[in-house]
Write a protein that holds these residues in place. Structure first.
Motif, mmCIF file in Angstrom:
data_model
loop_
_atom_site.group_PDB
_atom_site.id
_atom_site.type_symbol
_atom_site.label_atom_id
_atom_site.label_comp_id
_atom_site.label_asym_id
_atom_site.label_seq_id
_atom_site.Cartn_x
_atom_site.Cartn_y
_atom_site.Cartn_z
ATOM 1 N N CYS A 1 -1.932 26.682 35.285
ATOM 2 C CA CYS A 1 -0.537 26.358 35.574
ATOM 3 C C CYS A 1 -0.477 24.890 35.978
ATOM 4 C CB CYS A 1 -0.023 27.236 36.714
ATOM 5 S SG CYS A 1 1.614 26.778 37.327
ATOM 6 N N VAL B 1 -3.015 30.928 33.442
ATOM 7 C CA VAL B 1 -1.866 31.518 32.754
ATOM 8 C C VAL B 1 -2.360 31.965 31.382
ATOM 9 C CG1 VAL B 1 0.437 31.089 31.827
ATOM 10 C CG2 VAL B 1 -0.284 29.941 33.935
ATOM 11 N N CYS C 1 2.904 29.374 35.614
ATOM 12 C CA CYS C 1 2.610 30.779 35.879
ATOM 13 C C CYS C 1 3.893 31.577 36.059
ATOM 14 C CB CYS C 1 1.708 30.914 37.099
ATOM 15 S SG CYS C 1 2.430 30.267 38.628
ATOM 16 N N MET C 2 4.946 30.914 36.577
ATOM 17 C CA MET C 2 6.280 31.496 36.702
ATOM 18 C C MET C 2 7.267 30.333 36.797
ATOM 19 S SD MET C 2 5.973 33.048 40.495
ATOM 20 C CE MET C 2 4.933 32.230 41.683
ATOM 21 N N ASP D 1 9.594 29.469 38.753
ATOM 22 C CA ASP D 1 9.833 28.873 40.065
ATOM 23 C C ASP D 1 8.538 28.644 40.848
ATOM 24 O OD1 ASP D 1 9.350 31.554 40.379
ATOM 25 O OD2 ASP D 1 10.818 31.851 41.967
ATOM 26 N N CYS D 2 7.455 28.357 40.151
ATOM 27 C CA CYS D 2 6.163 28.112 40.802
ATOM 28 C C CYS D 2 6.322 27.002 41.843
ATOM 29 C CB CYS D 2 5.110 27.707 39.777
ATOM 30 S SG CYS D 2 3.520 27.263 40.512
ATOM 31 N N ASN E 1 2.664 29.460 46.486
ATOM 32 C CA ASN E 1 3.169 30.730 45.965
ATOM 33 C C ASN E 1 2.669 31.897 46.798
ATOM 34 O OD1 ASN E 1 4.528 29.680 43.632
ATOM 35 N ND2 ASN E 1 2.519 29.332 42.748
#
Length: 176
Positions: free
Chosen positions: A56, A63, A123-124, A126-127, A139
């Motif tokens: 990420c 990821v 990874c998302m 809103d990391c 996180n």
């Protein structure tokens, strides 16, 4: 190359990703390919599915994503000047058939996979990333750092931003 123009061969691809030599891939590569004999060259095209793992860009956690990759490549006869970097007619977009006239898809697949590896994976969406002071993955938990060492290289930009903000505020007050 012994077959006539228009001859077509279809086959399944099922190989281990380590055969490509791309460290971001793992597992089995599955797909299909079609090889068509043209006039003096061979065209290979198809699609493969491969697992790609990259860090990420914010928190460095791995990821992994299963990616469908389409590929297409042109092959010329072994020893062709078009496939030789030393020749005046070198074409970096072509691949060479082997001595027997067979197609080896390894380099074509390697290039297709490398061009698909994302350098900006998250990874998302809103990391929160890593704390710039202690390196904690934000996180998982807050780190409690309250003081941040500011990089002095950013000082001119902070000054410029403050001046622009101040000017914008002054312009806004003049309008009222």
């Amino acid at each position: 190359m012994g077959a006539g123009a228009g001859t077509e061969i279809q086959f399944a691809i099922n190989c281990e990703s380590d055969e490509l030599g791309v460290p971001e891939t793992h597992g089995v590569i599955l797909g299909s390919a079609r090889v068509v004999r043209g006039d003096g060259e061979v065209i290979a095209l198809g699609e493969v599915d491969v697992d790609i793992t990259v860090p990420c860009r914010r928190c460095l956690e791995p990821v992994t994503e299963r990616v469908a990759i389409e590929f297409e490549g042109r092959y010329v006869p072994y020893g062709s000047p078009a496939a030789s970097p030393e020749s005046g007619v070198f074409d970096p977009e072509v691949f060479s058939l082997d001595e027997r006239g067979a197609v080896n898809l390894t380099q074509l697949l390697r290039e297709a996979v490398i061009s698909t590896v994302s350098p900006i994976a998250l990874c998302m969406p809103d990391c929160a990333g890593l704390c710039s002071v202690c390196g904690n993955n934000l996180n998982h938990s807050a780190c409690g750092c309250t003081e941040y060492d500011e990089d002095p290289r950013w000082a001119p930009l902070r000054t410029l931003m403050a001046e622009m903000s101040s000017q914008a505020h002054a312009d806004h007050n003049k309008e009222e």
